[in-house]
Design a protein around this motif. Structure first.
Motif, PDB file in Angstrom:
ATOM      1  N   GLU A 118       0.742  -1.206   0.037  1.00 10.06           N
ATOM      2  CA  GLU A 118      -0.056  -0.027   0.140  1.00 10.06           C
ATOM      3  C   GLU A 118       0.820   1.286   0.149  1.00 10.06           C
ATOM      4  O   GLU A 118       2.048   1.255   0.668  1.00 10.06           O
ATOM      5  N   SER A 119       0.668   2.365  -0.778  1.00  8.29           N
ATOM      6  CA  SER A 119       1.118   3.729  -0.841  1.00  8.29           C
ATOM      7  C   SER A 119       0.224   4.749  -0.391  1.00  8.29           C
ATOM      8  O   SER A 119      -0.222   5.252  -1.397  1.00  8.29           O
ATOM      9  N   PRO A 120       0.011   4.764   0.942  1.00  8.60           N
ATOM     10  CA  PRO A 120      -0.997   5.805   1.475  1.00  8.60           C
ATOM     11  C   PRO A 120      -0.890   7.092   0.651  1.00  8.60           C
ATOM     12  O   PRO A 120       0.336   7.742   0.733  1.00  8.60           O
ATOM     13  N   GLY A 121      -1.904   7.832   0.191  1.00  9.17           N
ATOM     14  CA  GLY A 121      -1.847   9.309  -0.445  1.00  9.17           C
ATOM     15  C   GLY A 121      -1.477   9.312  -1.962  1.00  9.17           C
ATOM     16  O   GLY A 121      -1.450  10.222  -2.412  1.00  9.17           O
ATOM     17  N   LEU A 122      -1.002   8.095  -2.274  1.00 10.29           N
ATOM     18  CA  LEU A 122      -0.444   8.231  -3.791  1.00 10.29           C
ATOM     19  C   LEU A 122      -1.743   8.075  -4.646  1.00 10.29           C
ATOM     20  O   LEU A 122      -2.616   7.079  -4.285  1.00 10.29           O
ATOM     21  N   GLU A 123      -1.918   8.822  -5.404  1.00  9.33           N
ATOM     22  CA  GLU A 123      -2.848   9.009  -6.338  1.00  9.33           C
ATOM     23  C   GLU A 123      -2.533   8.369  -7.820  1.00  9.33           C
ATOM     24  O   GLU A 123      -1.483   7.681  -7.740  1.00  9.33           O
ATOM     25  N   HIS A 124      -3.185   8.640  -8.639  1.00  5.90           N
ATOM     26  CA  HIS A 124      -3.290   8.068  -9.871  1.00  5.90           C
ATOM     27  C   HIS A 124      -1.929   8.714 -10.703  1.00  5.90           C
ATOM     28  O   HIS A 124      -1.913   8.225 -12.006  1.00  5.90           O
ATOM     29  N   GLY A 131       3.624   8.594  -1.706  1.00  2.00           N
ATOM     30  CA  GLY A 131       5.224   8.475  -1.949  1.00  2.00           C
ATOM     31  C   GLY A 131       5.004   7.468  -3.308  1.00  2.00           C
ATOM     32  O   GLY A 131       4.189   6.564  -3.422  1.00  2.00           O
ATOM     33  N   GLN A 132       6.121   8.108  -4.339  1.00  3.10           N
ATOM     34  CA  GLN A 132       5.970   7.159  -5.545  1.00  3.10           C
ATOM     35  C   GLN A 132       6.916   6.284  -5.574  1.00  3.10           C
ATOM     36  O   GLN A 132       8.123   6.419  -5.420  1.00  3.10           O
ATOM     37  N   PRO A 133       6.620   5.106  -6.012  1.00  3.64           N
ATOM     38  CA  PRO A 133       7.382   3.958  -5.702  1.00  3.64           C
ATOM     39  C   PRO A 133       8.560   4.095  -6.880  1.00  3.64           C
ATOM     40  O   PRO A 133       8.389   4.565  -8.049  1.00  3.64           O
TER      41      PRO A 133
END
Length: 192
Positions: A118-124, A131-133
């Motif tokens: 999960e990346s909380p707050g990452l939008e599309h 956070g951008q992986p």
């Protein structure tokens, strides 16, 4: 909601009541009208045949024509429809069925090879609050090629004041817990 008799754009901002959502009332947005219009209209030529294209149609080029330089902009309407029918009826069923269809309801083989981060707050799109992986492809390549499953995935994002932050995403259900130190450093967190 029933389909409007005219263009769905004529119903933008009109309110509709949805029984599926406990009779919640929602106004039709311009974006929803665009989606309805595309669905009702069926496939269309992305570019006018004979004009220069600034983008590329990777699906047609790579999966259907198997030619990275294939030019969909030069197709007539009939040629495009033939290409589309080839993709839907032949290639989708015969050549790509193994990875586009879930013919076997058992997901046990997939379960041996899944991991969810999960990346909380990452939008599309990148540049948003989450956070951008940054190393997903590298991690996947190591996992598939070497059998090394990722324990974490690093992400980078900027705080409200522009400070760069580095964190590690943890495999679900674990979450990153602060253990002390510099809050902008991934070393200050542990997966628990």
């Amino acid at each position: 909601m029933t389909a409007p008799h005219n263009s769905p754009y004529s119903s933008v901002n009109q309110k509709f009541q949805y029984a599926e959502l406990n009779n919640h009332t929602i106004a039709l947005s311009h974006g929803a009208a665009a989606i309805a219009d595309a669905a009702w209209s069926g496939p269309r030529i992305r570019n006018v045949p004979g004009t220069n294209s600034t983008g590329s149609d990777e699906w047609s080029n790579l999966f259907i024509a198997k030619n990275a330089n294939f030019d969909t902009a030069g197709l007539s309407h009939d040629e495009y429809l033939s290409l589309f029918n080839l993709a839907v009826h032949n290639l989708a069923v015969q050549e790509y069925i193994d990875f586009t269809n879930a013919a076997d309801p058992s997901s046990m083989d997939f379960r041996k090879f899944d991991r969810f981060f999960e990346s909380p707050g990452l939008e599309h799109r990148s540049g948003e609050k989450g956070g951008q992986p940054t190393t997903v492809f590298h991690a996947l390549r190591s996992w598939v090629g070497n059998g090394t499953a990722p324990d974490t995935l690093p992400v980078e994002f900027s705080g409200g004041n522009g400070t760069p932050y580095i964190r590690n995403l943890c495999p679900y259900p674990a979450q990153a817990k602060y253990i002390g130190g510099d809050v902008s450093s991934a070393n200050s967190y542990r997966c628990e």
